[in-house]
Design an enzyme around this catalytic site. Structure first.
Site, PDB file in Angstrom:
ATOM      1  N   HIS A 152       0.888  -1.199   0.072  1.00  0.00           N
ATOM      2  CA  HIS A 152       0.038  -0.104  -0.129  1.00  0.00           C
ATOM      3  C   HIS A 152       0.856   1.190  -0.110  1.00  0.00           C
ATOM      4  CE1 HIS A 152      -2.793   3.070   1.141  1.00  0.00           C
ATOM      5  NE2 HIS A 152      -1.932   3.612   2.043  1.00  0.00           N
ATOM      6  N   HIS A 157       1.290   5.327  -2.693  1.00  0.00           N
ATOM      7  CA  HIS A 157       1.950   6.622  -2.354  1.00  0.00           C
ATOM      8  C   HIS A 157       3.141   7.208  -3.188  1.00  0.00           C
ATOM      9  CE1 HIS A 157      -0.732   7.534   1.084  1.00  0.00           C
ATOM     10  NE2 HIS A 157      -0.922   6.366   1.345  1.00  0.00           N
ATOM     11  N   GLU A 198      -5.524   9.717   0.250  1.00  0.00           N
ATOM     12  CA  GLU A 198      -6.006   8.203   0.080  1.00  0.00           C
ATOM     13  C   GLU A 198      -7.219   7.806  -0.814  1.00  0.00           C
ATOM     14  OE1 GLU A 198      -4.411   5.871   1.620  1.00  0.00           O
ATOM     15  OE2 GLU A 198      -3.248   6.931   3.154  1.00  0.00           O
ATOM     16  N   SER A 217      -3.991   1.361  -4.485  1.00  0.00           N
ATOM     17  CA  SER A 217      -3.459  -0.060  -4.099  1.00  0.00           C
ATOM     18  C   SER A 217      -4.390  -1.063  -4.077  1.00  0.00           C
ATOM     19  CB  SER A 217      -2.691   0.199  -3.027  1.00  0.00           C
ATOM     20  OG  SER A 217      -3.326   0.631  -1.862  1.00  0.00           O
TER      21      SER A 217
HETATM   22 FE    FE Z   1      -1.878   5.378   2.810  1.00  0.00          FE
END
Ligand code: FE
Ligand code: PHE
Length: 283
Positions: A152, A157, A198, A217
């Protein structure tokens, strides 16, 4: 799906992570015994097992098959244009990635054992350091996992950190979060993080694409956020996002759409002190 998959090192304050901090729970996942004062740990790429490397590749392949038509241009340009972000070569060595990342936006990845206390996480962001969890999910967690892991954090990110305007925004967010904490506004600002960093969407030549790490993700949420008619799609609005509670253990029921990253920059540039005063009065 348990979207705790998408919890970041700093989940929304709606979600109390005190039980997950090292102080509160010695059973916290991740090895916090060898970290430095700023919660960082060395990443030792040779320590990942062949099984973990193989699992990483399967996670990467599954997601790479879904993103070409769904991720925003900035994300795709980064992963397609940079050798350092060729995740098919195996679990990335943060030190190698940092050479390219420093040159692009002057950010640095730092390894961490897992979730961090708010102020530690925000201090890293404010100093252009992005904390990446060093451990990878287990096989039984291939589809979902209860805490953010290496996949993730890195897949979701890191590519976006190569875009200067996004990178500058994230540093400003870190500073803004430290300030929000002092002003008692963190619960609201954390929602803004959730609905942008997010779970954010962005319009690109008329089509809606994903830039939020929790979406990028997650195979399930990537398709759901963009292709299902169930969730609401609304124009990004700072106050609206701060007034909207987050769902931490399911896909989101609302997604905020940016017109550009410049909009995110501009709309978050003003002093939020009056925003927090209004929100306090409403609560
Ligand atoms: Fe995150
Ligand atoms: N401008 C906000 C403030 O003064 C801080 C902030 C910056 C928040 C960037 C989010 C993103 O409080």
């Amino acid at each position: 799906m348990n979207t705790a998959t998408h919890q970041d090192a700093a989940p929304p304050a709606d979600f109390d992570i005190s039980h997950k901090t090292r102080e509160g729970n010695p059973g916290l996942r991740g090895n916090y015994s060898r970290m430095a004062a700023d919660y960082t740990v060395a990443q030792s790429v040779s320590d990942y097992t062949a099984e973990q490397q193989a699992r990483w590749l399967r996670l990467v392949e599954r997601q790479m098959a879904l993103i070409p038509s769904r991720a925003c241009k900035e994300f795709l340009d980064a992963i397609n244009g940079l050798t350092a972000l060729d995740m098919r070569r195996g679990i990335p060595n943060f030190a190698d990635v940092n050479v390219a990342l420093k040159a692009a936006t002057n950010w640095t990845l730092v390894g961490v054992p897992g979730l961090l206390p708010d102020d530690v996480f925000f201090t890293h962001l404010a100093n252009r350091r992005f904390p990446v969890t060093v451990w990878l999910r287990e096989e039984s967690e291939f589809d979902y996992i209860v805490e953010p892991d290496l996949f993730h954090d890195f897949f979701g990110h890191v590519p976006m950190l190569f875009t200067p305007i996004y990178a500058d925004h994230l540093q400003a967010y870190g500073e803004g979060a430290l300030k929000a904490k002092r002003l008692g506004g963190l619960d609201w600002l954390a929602r803004l993080y959730w609905y942008t960093i997010e779970f954010g969407l962005i319009r690109e030549s008329g089509a809606v694409k994903a830039y939020g790490a929790g979406i990028l993700s997650s195979p399930k949420e990537l398709i759901y956020a963009l292709e299902s008619s169930a969730p609401q799609h609304v124009p990004f609005d700072v106050m609206h996002s701060m007034r909207t509670p987050v769902l931490i253990d399911d896909v989101q029921s609302i997604y905020f759409i940016l017109e550009s990253f410049q909009q995110l920059r501009d709309d978050t540039a003003p002093d939020f002190t009056p925003h927090y005063e209004i929100l306090k009065q409403e609560s």
